[in-house]
Design an enzyme around this catalytic site. Structure first.
Site, PDB file in Angstrom:
ATOM      1  N   LEU A 147     -10.970  49.492  24.888  1.00 63.29           N
ATOM      2  CA  LEU A 147      -9.514  49.490  24.769  1.00 63.29           C
ATOM      3  C   LEU A 147      -9.000  49.473  23.330  1.00 63.29           C
ATOM      4  CD1 LEU A 147      -8.572  46.896  27.566  1.00 63.29           C
ATOM      5  CD2 LEU A 147      -8.654  49.395  27.731  1.00 63.29           C
ATOM      6  N   TYR A 148      -9.823  49.002  22.381  1.00 61.93           N
ATOM      7  CA  TYR A 148      -9.337  48.811  21.010  1.00 61.93           C
ATOM      8  C   TYR A 148     -10.307  49.417  19.995  1.00 61.93           C
ATOM      9  CZ  TYR A 148      -6.681  45.530  23.813  1.00 61.93           C
ATOM     10  OH  TYR A 148      -5.903  44.974  24.796  1.00 61.93           O
ATOM     11  N   HIS A 149      -9.810  49.646  18.789  1.00 59.16           N
ATOM     12  CA  HIS A 149     -10.608  50.295  17.743  1.00 59.16           C
ATOM     13  C   HIS A 149     -11.411  49.319  16.895  1.00 59.16           C
ATOM     14  CE1 HIS A 149      -7.484  53.323  18.661  1.00 59.16           C
ATOM     15  NE2 HIS A 149      -8.511  54.139  18.529  1.00 59.16           N
TER      16      HIS A 149
END
Length: 193
Positions: free
Chosen positions: A129-131
């Site tokens: 979901l996130y970098h």
């Protein structure tokens, strides 16, 4: 403020000392935790936690409160954590090492009120979901933490030793030292019950 800090210290009072930390007083799902085994529920469907076997290297940093091992940002092969209760893959980023000084117990968390000699905490961010860790830090299901309680004994852990051999290079706050590669999976497996 100094007198107030002496009278009211510890995580239970952090929310009173600073309004930005109000969840420390109101929240129910944050550190430190006292695990009470007699209140735990068995989940027959819980899977094993999976940790990739790649070795990692990075920098060991003394924060003044604990030692933090952070993975090199240029790492090409990342270690992923999945399985268990996790619905996503989490990319391993850092280890926090909490320890006591001269016969003092140093774990952040407790089991049945007992504090251990040290505690190793693995942290990763939700890579589905996130970098990165910064982006995931304050997001829902953004971070995973796995804690291992450490008790001094006769059987050494070779993977942990790779990190602890540089402890003498980071004895002061804000000092850093490169830590040799270590398999997070082997470190974890050597402490499993």
């Amino acid at each position: 403020m100094y007198l107030y800090s002496i009278l009211f210290s510890g995580p239970a009072y952090w929310g009173l000392m600073n309004p930005q930390w109000n969840m420390c007083s109101r929240g129910r799902r944050q550190s430190p935790v006292n695990v009470e085994p007699d209140k735990l529920l068995f989940d027959p469907y819980l899977r094993h936690i999976h940790i990739d076997k790649q070795k990692v290297s990075g920098m060991l940093h003394n924060t003044g409160q604990s030692l933090v091992f952070r993975v090199d940002k240029d790492t090409k092969q990342h270690v992923n954590i999945s399985g268990g209760p996790l619905a996503y893959r989490y990319q391993f980023e850092e280890i926090y090492i909490h320890y006591g000084m001269e016969n003092q117990q140093g774990s952040e968390h407790h089991i049945q009120g007992y504090s251990f000699t040290a505690e190793i905490q693995f942290y990763g961010f939700n890579k589905d979901l996130y970098h990165n860790m910064s982006e995931a830090l304050h997001k829902s299901q953004g971070i995973v933490a796995i804690s291992l309680m450490v008790q001094v004994g006769d059987t050494p852990n070779g993977e942990l030793r790779l990190i602890t051999t540089v402890f003498n290079k980071v004895t002061y706050k804000d000092t850093n030292s490169y830590a040799t590669t270590s398999s997070i999976l082997e470190l974890y497996l050597n402490y499993k019950f």
